[in-house]
Enzyme design. Structure first.
Site, mmCIF file in Angstrom:
data_model
loop_
_atom_site.group_PDB
_atom_site.id
_atom_site.type_symbol
_atom_site.label_atom_id
_atom_site.label_comp_id
_atom_site.label_asym_id
_atom_site.label_seq_id
_atom_site.Cartn_x
_atom_site.Cartn_y
_atom_site.Cartn_z
ATOM 1 N N THR A 162 0.867 -1.175 0.000
ATOM 2 C CA THR A 162 0.000 0.000 0.000
ATOM 3 C C THR A 162 0.906 1.228 0.000
ATOM 4 O O THR A 162 1.865 1.284 0.771
ATOM 5 C CB THR A 162 -0.900 -0.016 1.245
ATOM 6 N N GLU A 256 0.609 -4.650 15.223
ATOM 7 C CA GLU A 256 -0.327 -4.600 16.365
ATOM 8 C C GLU A 256 -1.066 -3.253 16.416
ATOM 9 O O GLU A 256 -2.275 -3.216 16.628
ATOM 10 C CB GLU A 256 0.468 -4.800 17.659
ATOM 11 N N GLU A 379 -3.729 -6.488 7.300
ATOM 12 C CA GLU A 379 -3.180 -6.628 8.669
ATOM 13 C C GLU A 379 -3.566 -7.980 9.283
ATOM 14 O O GLU A 379 -3.742 -8.097 10.490
ATOM 15 C CB GLU A 379 -3.636 -5.520 9.624
HETATM 16 C C1 FAD Z 1 -5.324 -4.140 -0.908
HETATM 17 C C2 FAD Z 1 -4.261 -4.801 -0.101
HETATM 18 C C3 FAD Z 1 -3.264 -4.033 0.498
HETATM 19 C C4 FAD Z 1 -2.222 -4.656 1.207
HETATM 20 N N1 FAD Z 1 -1.217 -3.890 1.733
HETATM 21 C C5 FAD Z 1 -0.129 -4.505 2.282
HETATM 22 C C6 FAD Z 1 1.011 -3.727 2.713
HETATM 23 O O1 FAD Z 1 1.002 -2.502 2.670
HETATM 24 N N2 FAD Z 1 2.097 -4.400 3.150
HETATM 25 C C7 FAD Z 1 2.150 -5.763 3.242
HETATM 26 O O2 FAD Z 1 3.171 -6.301 3.671
HETATM 27 N N3 FAD Z 1 1.060 -6.516 2.877
HETATM 28 C C8 FAD Z 1 -0.065 -5.910 2.407
HETATM 29 N N4 FAD Z 1 -1.157 -6.670 1.999
HETATM 30 C C9 FAD Z 1 -1.073 -8.120 2.068
HETATM 31 C C10 FAD Z 1 -1.951 -8.710 3.149
HETATM 32 O O3 FAD Z 1 -1.388 -8.459 4.412
HETATM 33 C C11 FAD Z 1 -2.113 -10.192 2.844
HETATM 34 O O4 FAD Z 1 -2.879 -10.307 1.668
HETATM 35 C C12 FAD Z 1 -2.771 -10.940 3.969
HETATM 36 O O5 FAD Z 1 -1.914 -10.985 5.081
HETATM 37 C C13 FAD Z 1 -3.158 -12.374 3.560
HETATM 38 O O6 FAD Z 1 -2.084 -13.019 2.963
HETATM 39 P P1 FAD Z 1 -2.276 -13.790 1.564
HETATM 40 O O7 FAD Z 1 -2.984 -12.872 0.656
HETATM 41 O O8 FAD Z 1 -0.944 -14.288 1.143
HETATM 42 O O9 FAD Z 1 -3.211 -14.989 1.906
HETATM 43 P P2 FAD Z 1 -2.727 -16.426 2.437
HETATM 44 O O10 FAD Z 1 -1.790 -16.253 3.577
HETATM 45 O O11 FAD Z 1 -2.261 -17.225 1.279
HETATM 46 O O12 FAD Z 1 -4.096 -17.009 2.979
HETATM 47 C C14 FAD Z 1 -5.103 -17.532 2.095
HETATM 48 C C15 FAD Z 1 -6.275 -18.008 2.949
HETATM 49 O O13 FAD Z 1 -5.848 -19.052 3.825
HETATM 50 C C16 FAD Z 1 -6.116 -18.699 5.171
HETATM 51 N N5 FAD Z 1 -5.042 -19.222 6.024
HETATM 52 C C17 FAD Z 1 -3.692 -19.004 5.890
HETATM 53 N N6 FAD Z 1 -3.022 -19.647 6.857
HETATM 54 C C18 FAD Z 1 -3.940 -20.265 7.635
HETATM 55 C C19 FAD Z 1 -3.885 -21.087 8.821
HETATM 56 N N7 FAD Z 1 -2.722 -21.378 9.411
HETATM 57 N N8 FAD Z 1 -5.043 -21.562 9.327
HETATM 58 C C20 FAD Z 1 -6.224 -21.279 8.739
HETATM 59 N N9 FAD Z 1 -6.355 -20.498 7.646
HETATM 60 C C21 FAD Z 1 -5.234 -20.004 7.102
HETATM 61 C C22 FAD Z 1 -6.162 -17.176 5.187
HETATM 62 O O14 FAD Z 1 -6.912 -16.696 6.305
HETATM 63 C C23 FAD Z 1 -6.843 -16.904 3.852
HETATM 64 O O15 FAD Z 1 -8.231 -17.095 3.997
HETATM 65 C C24 FAD Z 1 -2.221 -6.060 1.344
HETATM 66 C C25 FAD Z 1 -3.260 -6.822 0.773
HETATM 67 C C26 FAD Z 1 -4.264 -6.212 0.062
HETATM 68 C C27 FAD Z 1 -5.340 -7.053 -0.569
#
Ligand code: FAD
Length: 401
Positions: A162, A256, A379
């Site tokens: 972001t 946090e 987050e």
């Molecule tokens: C618009 C936008 C802005 C963002 N901005 C930032 C930013 O500024 N900086 C940054 O670093 N990131 C940023 N993010 C990333 C965001 O933090 C991640 O998308 C988020 O943490 C989820 O990670 P992932 O997309 O890899 O999903 P994944 O980790 O691949 O998860 C996929 C699904 O599996 C579930 N899951 C994963 N592990 C487990 C578990 N152990 N048990 C049960 N369920 C599980 C998750 O809840 C989710 O439903 C942004 C994302 C978006 C969409």
């Protein structure tokens, strides 16, 4: 200001700051938000206005030119801003997390160098943990920092930044294995690097590329990007706190407070959805009376208002806990989880109250409907919040049997 989401026990200064921000939101953000959002346009004038109000330095200590306010004041301002347009709160959020991490963990030189310009909004922060292959599982980070003389060379690909294009300072989490024997827990071999760069897209510094904006369903206006490091040279004095291996804990501390912030955004969006729903329900007539006079719609409004109230109370509690200097991972996790889920539900109910018009881009609720889902993810997803909450509960309520 309606009866909902009031906060007891605020000082006169807190009340004044929050009411100034609310006035700004009503006058400068709400009237233009939907139009800018539909054009996916960066809200330059709004950002300039917020700079003038001092919002970028709200929590930065006064000695560095900020207002030195609490997390609670900050969160209440974010709630107001998100009520106007969620994307604007996103512009401030990553800046605030980076400033907070510098304040808590930076060396004196790093604080002196960055914080005064961050307070003025001249240096703007982004933070970067996620990669194409991971988001929830931060311990799996593959981007690397390798020492080269007094410097580090950074290589790897980051995802979902972001403010990736508009920022000039990115806190980037990388793996640095130095000094850590093989088999060390992954989170003990991570380092936060303070990466300065030019705003914009393309090669913004030798070895650092920000490709274009990611096209998103909502959360428009604010830029979200990838970040590619290919031998990016960073001086050793730009390791946050001066020591490698502490990055994971620094980022988790930042996240946090970020979670309180996302909870506040959920509260703000839900409040706006309630305002739109309760207003429309009194305008629209069916079967000879305003739909608000059908009990089914009144029940919807009652549920929406109760959710707005509950989410606000939990968000305030999480912020106050952090302000006392205590860990608030349980409260922040609960607040983020509840506020984002309730936000989605309240927005959906307001959308239903609008009938077919909710589907029209002429109505503000259409924008909110596309914005709310981002809060379920950013987050840390709901599942991640529940993991944190569950873990903490088992520590607190250890079985004596
Ligand atoms: C618009 C936008 C802005 C963002 N901005 C930032 C930013 O500024 N900086 C940054 O670093 N990131 C940023 N993010 C990333 C965001 O933090 C991640 O998308 C988020 O943490 C989820 O990670 P992932 O997309 O890899 O999903 P994944 O980790 O691949 O998860 C996929 C699904 O599996 C579930 N899951 C994963 N592990 C487990 C578990 N152990 N048990 C049960 N369920 C599980 C998750 O809840 C989710 O439903 C942004 C994302 C978006 C969409």
């Amino acid at each position: 200001m309606g009866r909902l989401a009031q906060t007891e026990g605020l000082t006169d200064i807190q009340r004044e700051i929050v009411s100034t921000v609310r006035g700004f939101v009503d006058k400068e953000i709400i009237p233009v938000a939907t139009e800018l959002e539909h054009r996916d346009e960066y809200p330059t004038e709004i950002v300039e206005g917020l700079k003038e109000l001092g919002v970028f330095g709200l929590m930065i200590p006064e000695e560095y030119g900020g207002l030195g306010e609490s997390l609670l004041t900050y969160a209440l301002c974010v709630e107001e801003i998100a009520r106007g347009w969620m994307s604007v709160s996103g512009i401030i959020n990553t800046h605030f997390i980076v400033a907070y991490m510098l304040k808590q963990h930076g060396t004196q030189e790093q604080k002196d160098h960055f914080l005064p310009r961050m307070a003025a909004g001249e240096v703007r922060g982004a933070f970067s943990m996620s990669e194409p292959g991971l988001g929830s599982d931060v311990s799996a980070i593959t981007s690397k920092g390798v020492r080269d003389g007094d410097d580090f060379l950074l290589t790897g690909q980051k995802m979902w930044l972001t403010n990736g294009g508009t920022s000039t300072l990115v806190a980037v989490l990388c793996r640095t294995d130095e000094g850590h024997p093989e088999g060390t827990a992954p989170h003990k071999s991570m380092t936060t690097f303070l990466v300065e760069k030019e705003p914009g897209f393309g090669e913004v510094r030798p070895g650092l590329t920000i490709p274009g904006k990611i096209d998103k369903m909502g959360y428009k206006g604010v830029d979200t990007t990838e970040l590619i490091m290919d031998g990016l040279r960073i001086p050793g004095d730009r390791v946050l706190g001066g020591t490698t291996g502490r990055g994971f804990y620094q980022m988790m501390d930042g996240v946090e407070v970020g979670r309180v912030n996302v909870a506040a955004r959920g509260c703000g969006v839900a409040q706006r959805a309630f305002e739109l729903g309760v207003d429309y329900a009194q305008q629209r007539h069916t079967f000879g009376k305003p739909i608000a006079h059908h009990q089914a719609i009144q029940f919807k409004l009652a549920e929406m208002a109760t959710k707005v109230e509950a989410a606000h109370a939990m968000m305030v509690r999480a912020a106050r806990k952090k302000d006392t200097g205590e860990r608030n991972d349980l409260e922040a996790g609960m607040a983020k989880y509840l506020a984002s889920e309730y936000c989605k539900e309240v927005v959906e109910d307001a959308f239903r109250i609008h009938g077919g018009y909710g589907f029209s881009k002429e109505y503000e609720i259409e924008r909110l409907y596309r914005e709310a889902p981002m809060l379920l993810i950013g987050e840390g997803t709901a599942e991640i919040q529940k993991m944190i909450i569950g873990r903490r509960l088992l520590e607190e309520y250890r079985s004596q049997g």
